[in-house]
Design a protein around this motif. Structure first.
Motif, short mmCIF file in Angstrom:
data_model
loop_
_atom_site.label_atom_id
_atom_site.label_comp_id
_atom_site.label_asym_id
_atom_site.label_seq_id
_atom_site.Cartn_x
_atom_site.Cartn_y
_atom_site.Cartn_z
N SER A 83 38.82 53.92 23.83
CA SER A 83 38.92 55.38 23.99
C SER A 83 37.71 55.89 24.77
CB SER A 83 38.93 56.04 22.61
OG SER A 83 37.64 55.96 22.03
N GLN A 84 37.85 57.10 25.32
CA GLN A 84 36.75 57.67 26.07
C GLN A 84 35.51 57.84 25.19
OE1 GLN A 84 37.50 61.56 27.71
NE2 GLN A 84 35.91 61.35 29.26
N ALA A 85 35.73 58.27 23.95
CA ALA A 85 34.59 58.49 23.05
C ALA A 85 33.87 57.17 22.75
CB ALA A 85 35.07 59.14 21.76
N ALA A 86 34.65 56.14 22.48
CA ALA A 86 34.04 54.83 22.19
C ALA A 86 33.34 54.29 23.42
CB ALA A 86 35.10 53.86 21.69
N ALA B 1 31.91 56.01 25.72
CA ALA B 1 30.65 56.74 25.86
C ALA B 1 29.60 56.25 24.86
CB ALA B 1 30.89 58.24 25.67
N ARG B 2 30.04 55.91 23.64
CA ARG B 2 29.07 55.39 22.66
C ARG B 2 28.58 54.00 23.05
NH1 ARG B 2 33.09 57.34 18.96
NH2 ARG B 2 33.70 55.18 18.58
N LEU B 3 29.48 53.21 23.61
CA LEU B 3 29.13 51.84 23.98
C LEU B 3 28.16 51.79 25.16
CD1 LEU B 3 29.64 48.73 23.86
CD2 LEU B 3 31.61 49.11 25.38
N ALA B 4 28.36 52.69 26.14
CA ALA B 4 27.68 52.56 27.43
C ALA B 4 26.17 52.32 27.36
CB ALA B 4 28.01 53.78 28.29
N ILE C 282 26.41 47.11 19.32
CA ILE C 282 27.69 47.35 20.01
C ILE C 282 28.81 47.54 18.99
CG2 ILE C 282 29.49 46.16 21.37
CD1 ILE C 282 27.18 45.14 23.18
N GLY C 283 28.87 46.64 18.01
CA GLY C 283 29.89 46.77 16.97
C GLY C 283 29.78 48.10 16.24
#
Lengths: 359, 359
Positions: free
Chosen positions: B155-158, B160-163, B213-214
């Protein structure tokens, strides 16, 4: 954002400088001499280059209706500028592979770090150290290209449109580099093999996919994308054919590379393939000379002899004719497309300058 | 998705296989022998390795509330598996840098392609060809790691959190590799320098950032992220200290690497730094022996002598004590965190196995 070339180049460089600045906290926290290496990479990226890939991407975006005064403009500019980080990786790693000593008139990255090692009398082999640092800095540039795109603030929709083009471009350039390497060692002599390398190593990577990226960012329709890609493939190959001529006939003070370097390195260019094909037909002694010379340590006089043969065989004229035909067809494709009139003029000028340059 | 280690490894490998399959049309269109090189990369990625980074990332996600039976599970699995492509680049490029001949009991990538060149009597230098192909395949793996994440359907939100975590991890591992290289040539002898390298080259990259990351994928709170990162830094350093011991004392038939390789390669490990520090204090003759031996072509008897000295100096006990203390502190951190009970048990087991392994 201005569409005037110098202002555009300055804008790409400002975006790159800002990106490097944003990495500083992480780099500093890692410590040691890592910041010194990263500074070297930054200088390498900022010091020069024609910014041809970002310029094609930007102009592709303009031509598909992108508004240089609109809110997306700084975002698109960052994505375009990120292409220079991929290019930094390609050049740094290519210079290791080709054992090149100079790039843009200065020591290549691996040579600069080998010199640093030697100058400080560090332990181990200076060449190995230089190569190792250059491998890592190339990897860093490649990773950072992705970071720069991800942090560009592109919309989700634009990100989704960009993704497959960005991916294809990177695979294609690496594939093209592999084919190039492979043809050098196997001594593939066909014109077809040389043009296949040009297609992926240069055309897709330098013109076709950058334009495609610009089109994807502007949400262009499939007809314009198709026109851009055909224009880009033709101009990209013509660009490489010009490069082949410069690699043998270029003025070292203008190109920044020793004259005849392509011959010494054994590059299997289309120019060389055409010359061989003609020599095999008309002039067996010249064919033997070409085969025994390529990839050897030629002196200036030997380079001069080969140059004369390439002219005499008609290979130079043949390549010039191909450049003209490709450029003409590309410009036809462009002018029958739906690109904006301003972009058509810009792209035509860029095509002419990319295929008639002297450096 | 099962949390049973073998099933998990098989799931990562299936995701990687599927990703390689998805690249095939592009690879085939590039033509020539590129597909052969890509097949080699695929075999390299699929043939082995402990999948430790994906496993930490996956378990970090579980521990932060990720549902292995939920709809996000296959997406998260793909992102975790992509870490193996970064690892492929790291190993392939590292093996060039270290001039390593074997990896996982087989020829390293650069050696395999040098052998191929030699076997077919291609022109030019076999070693250079092998190095060049390995540089390009490492670059390809690095690019594809990003592609695999981008195409994972996050998802876009995930995303963004991952980046930022993904970006930091890649810069850290490259920075750590640079520090490692630098300390080898400058002969930095301090324990602090060795631990700083371990911090970035191994701990951040192998445990801390994968867990992070997880956590980011599961949208964990800052307290859990902080606990994971402290656990990861400790376990990651302990993992590297175990690796240092194996690099000198490991059984070649188990590690797949020649015994004493780290000594011959001149690796400035914490083990070696501790030994030198102790030798300087207690045993100057041993200190001279260590300094004159590191980074030279030692025979088996010389390696045996150095092993005995490392024991006698108490360096082995010192490193074992550090491993125990780090592991203990990490497990304390973990068990006072808000991670799920199942994940706590899994991570504890993984921590123990990562720091007490024999290969």
């Amino acid at each position: 954002m201005s569409t005037e070339p110098t202002a555009l180049t300055a804008a790409f460089e400002a975006a790159l400088r800002e990106f490097f600045e944003s990495r500083r906290p992480t780099v500093d926290s890692i410590g040691g001499d890592f910041a010194v290496a990263v500074d070297h990479l930054e200088q390498f990226v900022l010091r020069g280059g024609k910014r041809i890939r970002p310029a094609f991407a930007w102009t592709g975006w303009l031509g598909a209706g992108g508004d240089p005064a609109g809110p997306d403009s700084p975002i698109v500019l960052r994505v375009c500028a990120a292409l220079e980080l991929i290019q930094a990786c390609a050049l740094i790693h290519d210079d290791i592979i080709d054992s090149s000593h100079t790039r843009r008139g200065r020591p290549t990255v691996h040579i600069a770090f080998a010199d640093r090692h030697r100058g400080r009398a560090w332990s181990g082999d200076s060449t190995d150290f230089g190569d190792a640092v250059a491998i890592l800095l190339g990897d860093l540039a490649l990773s950072w290209a992705d970071d720069m795109v991800r942090e560009s603030a592109l919309s989700q929709a634009a990100t989704a449109r960009l993704a497959p083009v960005w991916s294809a471009m990177r695979t294609e350039v690496l594939g093209g580099q592999f084919l190039d390497l492979h043809s050098e060692v196997t001594g593939d002599e066909t014109v077809e093999a040389a043009l296949q390398i040009d297609r992926y190593k240069t055309a897709a990577y330098t013109v076709e996919r950058p334009l495609h990226i610009g089109a994807a960012l502007a949400d262009a329709d499939l007809a314009l994308i198709d026109a851009y890609r055909r224009f880009g493939a033709d101009i990209g190959i013509a660009f490489q054919l010009r490069d082949d001529l410069l690699g043998v006939f270029g003025d070292p003070s203008v190109t920044g590379k020793p004259s005849g370097d392509d011959l010494r390195e054994g590059k299997r260019t289309a120019l060389f393939a055409v010359a061989l094909q003609r020599a095999d037909r008309d002039s067996p002694a010249t064919a033997s000379l070409l085969r025994s010379s390529i990839g050897t340590e030629l002196d200036d006089e030997q380079v001069e002899t080969i140059r004369a043969e390439l002219h005499r065989l008609g290979a130079v004229d043949d390549i010039e004719a191909r450049i003209s035909a490709l450029t003409e067809r590309a410009i036809d494709t462009l002018f029958t497309s739906s690109a904006t009139p301003v972009a058509k003029d810009l792209l035509r000028d860029m095509a002419v300058s990319a295929t008639s340059r002297t450096s």
